[in-house]
Design an enzyme around this catalytic site. Structure first.
Site, PDB file in Angstrom:
ATOM      1  N   ASN A   9      -9.847  33.401  36.878  1.00 31.54           N
ATOM      2  CA  ASN A   9      -9.643  32.194  36.596  1.00 31.54           C
ATOM      3  C   ASN A   9     -11.184  31.552  36.453  1.00 31.54           C
ATOM      4  O   ASN A   9     -11.538  31.215  37.674  1.00 31.54           O
ATOM      5  CB  ASN A   9      -8.697  31.486  37.176  1.00 31.54           C
ATOM      6  CG  ASN A   9      -8.485  29.843  36.864  1.00 31.54           C
ATOM      7  OD1 ASN A   9      -9.305  29.458  35.835  1.00 31.54           O
ATOM      8  ND2 ASN A   9      -7.826  29.120  37.529  1.00 31.54           N
ATOM      9  N   TRP A  10     -11.685  31.323  35.623  1.00 35.14           N
ATOM     10  CA  TRP A  10     -13.185  30.703  35.318  1.00 35.14           C
ATOM     11  C   TRP A  10     -13.208  29.172  35.772  1.00 35.14           C
ATOM     12  O   TRP A  10     -14.274  28.538  35.593  1.00 35.14           O
ATOM     13  CB  TRP A  10     -13.888  31.102  34.312  1.00 35.14           C
ATOM     14  CG  TRP A  10     -14.299  32.793  34.001  1.00 35.14           C
ATOM     15  CD1 TRP A  10     -14.135  33.596  35.554  1.00 35.14           C
ATOM     16  CD2 TRP A  10     -14.955  33.405  33.449  1.00 35.14           C
ATOM     17  NE1 TRP A  10     -14.404  34.761  34.908  1.00 35.14           N
ATOM     18  CE2 TRP A  10     -15.141  34.920  33.874  1.00 35.14           C
ATOM     19  CE3 TRP A  10     -15.607  33.193  32.229  1.00 35.14           C
ATOM     20  CZ2 TRP A  10     -15.858  35.950  33.264  1.00 35.14           C
ATOM     21  CZ3 TRP A  10     -16.194  34.057  31.230  1.00 35.14           C
ATOM     22  CH2 TRP A  10     -16.120  35.515  31.639  1.00 35.14           C
ATOM     23  N   LYS A  11     -12.086  28.577  35.665  1.00 38.32           N
ATOM     24  CA  LYS A  11     -11.789  27.114  35.848  1.00 38.32           C
ATOM     25  C   LYS A  11     -12.861  26.401  34.807  1.00 38.32           C
ATOM     26  O   LYS A  11     -13.159  26.842  33.900  1.00 38.32           O
ATOM     27  CB  LYS A  11     -12.069  26.803  37.279  1.00 38.32           C
ATOM     28  CG  LYS A  11     -11.085  27.591  38.115  1.00 38.32           C
ATOM     29  CD  LYS A  11     -10.881  26.999  39.624  1.00 38.32           C
ATOM     30  CE  LYS A  11      -9.970  27.883  40.291  1.00 38.32           C
ATOM     31  NZ  LYS A  11      -9.636  27.434  41.832  1.00 38.32           N
ATOM     32  N   HIS A  96      -1.101  25.642  36.834  1.00 38.06           N
ATOM     33  CA  HIS A  96      -1.985  25.944  38.014  1.00 38.06           C
ATOM     34  C   HIS A  96      -2.020  24.775  38.677  1.00 38.06           C
ATOM     35  O   HIS A  96      -1.707  23.742  38.488  1.00 38.06           O
ATOM     36  CB  HIS A  96      -3.514  26.208  37.487  1.00 38.06           C
ATOM     37  CG  HIS A  96      -4.565  26.620  38.678  1.00 38.06           C
ATOM     38  ND1 HIS A  96      -4.944  25.736  39.142  1.00 38.06           N
ATOM     39  CD2 HIS A  96      -4.735  27.646  38.880  1.00 38.06           C
ATOM     40  CE1 HIS A  96      -5.737  26.344  40.196  1.00 38.06           C
ATOM     41  NE2 HIS A  96      -5.537  27.689  39.992  1.00 38.06           N
ATOM     42  N   GLU A  98      -4.191  22.930  40.262  1.00 42.77           N
ATOM     43  CA  GLU A  98      -5.018  21.853  39.968  1.00 42.77           C
ATOM     44  C   GLU A  98      -4.557  21.130  38.755  1.00 42.77           C
ATOM     45  O   GLU A  98      -4.926  19.932  38.633  1.00 42.77           O
ATOM     46  CB  GLU A  98      -6.458  22.452  39.772  1.00 42.77           C
ATOM     47  CG  GLU A  98      -7.288  23.056  40.753  1.00 42.77           C
ATOM     48  CD  GLU A  98      -8.202  24.203  40.443  1.00 42.77           C
ATOM     49  OE1 GLU A  98      -8.507  24.475  39.510  1.00 42.77           O
ATOM     50  OE2 GLU A  98      -8.239  24.825  41.671  1.00 42.77           O
ATOM     51  N   GLU A 168      -0.072  30.806  44.311  1.00 39.71           N
ATOM     52  CA  GLU A 168      -1.147  30.227  44.928  1.00 39.71           C
ATOM     53  C   GLU A 168      -0.920  29.248  45.998  1.00 39.71           C
ATOM     54  O   GLU A 168      -0.957  28.186  45.475  1.00 39.71           O
ATOM     55  CB  GLU A 168      -1.878  30.078  43.689  1.00 39.71           C
ATOM     56  CG  GLU A 168      -2.423  31.170  42.694  1.00 39.71           C
ATOM     57  CD  GLU A 168      -3.617  30.684  41.786  1.00 39.71           C
ATOM     58  OE1 GLU A 168      -4.697  31.384  41.906  1.00 39.71           O
ATOM     59  OE2 GLU A 168      -3.862  29.676  41.407  1.00 39.71           O
ATOM     60  N   GLY A 174      -9.998  27.743  47.034  1.00 37.42           N
ATOM     61  CA  GLY A 174     -11.190  27.349  47.269  1.00 37.42           C
ATOM     62  C   GLY A 174     -11.465  26.905  48.570  1.00 37.42           C
ATOM     63  O   GLY A 174     -12.471  26.375  48.758  1.00 37.42           O
ATOM     64  N   SER A 214      -8.612  32.487  47.487  1.00 31.98           N
ATOM     65  CA  SER A 214      -9.612  32.913  48.177  1.00 31.98           C
ATOM     66  C   SER A 214      -9.638  34.436  48.236  1.00 31.98           C
ATOM     67  O   SER A 214      -9.945  35.348  49.196  1.00 31.98           O
ATOM     68  CB  SER A 214      -9.857  32.425  49.837  1.00 31.98           C
ATOM     69  OG  SER A 214      -9.856  30.891  49.438  1.00 31.98           O
ATOM     70  N   GLY A 235     -10.197  32.936  41.759  1.00 31.58           N
ATOM     71  CA  GLY A 235     -11.123  31.790  41.374  1.00 31.58           C
ATOM     72  C   GLY A 235     -12.703  32.124  41.273  1.00 31.58           C
ATOM     73  O   GLY A 235     -13.380  33.087  40.735  1.00 31.58           O
ATOM     74  N   GLY A 236     -13.276  31.716  42.551  1.00 30.63           N
ATOM     75  CA  GLY A 236     -14.606  31.840  42.806  1.00 30.63           C
ATOM     76  C   GLY A 236     -15.286  33.189  42.783  1.00 30.63           C
ATOM     77  O   GLY A 236     -16.337  33.424  41.858  1.00 30.63           O
TER      78      GLY A 236
END
Ligand code: 13P
Length: 251
Positions: A9-11, A96, A98, A168, A174, A214, A235-236
């Site tokens: 997921n490149w957000k 998600h 967010e 998640e 994150g 993470s 994610g990251g």
């Protein structure tokens, strides 16, 4: 056997050229990854170009959200699942945390979006997960069961073949704090039991449940060793081709 899924997921990162560069760099690095499905989720404006550039490879493309309806109409700023499919995507991430926290997604809207995504021929990656306070007060299981029962309501057994669940925990996103493999396993098993109660054992046995929060190259293997962990939503660590590739190639 459930085929694992590793999704990035490149957000809201990467301009178009950067998204293309990362996708192109990823192709040879994951070309032999037949043990899992590989998915990347760039921002909407990069979907079509990235999908074109990975066509014919084993990389699939997902959107990070979708509208709750496929009928064209007066929905300024929304993007219908049929349009996402038309742009070359096969999957849509829905609900998600967010989006739930900052952009108004609810269990009810997640449910509508899941129905719309499936109707458009997409696979919906439905995200669930509890906040830290909910875990600390002992309510994590009931929160996640509620998200699933409403989020997946009305989906048929056939629809459920087009559902992937992503667990998640919000406190692990994150933050560098990963759920321990035991915590992930415990919740994934609870999720499978919840799906068994709503849709039957066969659906529950077949549905893929991804862990997100993470996930890094150095913790993916232990997470994947858990019997109910069928993949990861990253994610990251998915933003760089090298690190995402080492997560994909965890075996
Ligand atoms: P991180 O891997 O950066 O914790 O993000 C997880 C996530 O939200 C993926 O959807």
């Amino acid at each position: 056997m459930r085929k694992p899924v590793i999704a990035g997921n490149w957000k809201m990162y990467k301009l178009l050229s950067e998204a293309v560069d990362t996708a192109v760099a990823l192709k040879p690095l994951v070309a032999n990854a037949n043990h899992c499905e590989v998915i990347i989720a760039p921002v909407f404006t990069a979907l079509k170009t990235v999908a074109d550039r990975v066509e014919g490879s084993n990389i699939k493309v997902a959107s990070q959200n979708c509208a709750a309806q496929n009928d064209f109409g007066a929905h300024t700023g929304e993007i219908a699942p049929v349009m996402i499919k038309d742009a070359g995507c096969s999957h849509a991430i829905i609900g998600h945390s967010e989006r739930r926290q900052f952009y108004g997604d609810t269990d009810e809207s997640v449910n509508k979006k899941a129905h719309a995504a499936i109707a458009a021929g997409l696979v919906a990656i439905v995200c669930v997960g509890e906040h830290l306070s909910e875990r600390e007060s002992g309510n994590a299981n009931s929160v996640v069961a509620g998200q699933l029962n409403t989020g997946l309501a009305g989906l048929t057994v056939a629809d459920m073949e087009r559902i992937i669940i992503a667990y998640e925990p919000v406190w692990a996103i994150g933050t560098g704090k990963t759920a321990t493999p035991e915590q992930a396993q415990e919740m994934h098993s609870h999720i499978r039991q919840t799906v068994a109660a709503s849709h039957g054992n066969e659906v529950a046995d077949a549905v893929r449940i991804l862990y997100g929060g993470s996930v890094k190259p150095d913790n993916i293997a232990t997470l994947m060793s858990q019997p109910d962990v069928d993949g990861a939503l990253v994610g990251g660590a998915s933003l760089e081709a090298d690190s995402f590739a080492s997560i994909v190639n965890y075996k």
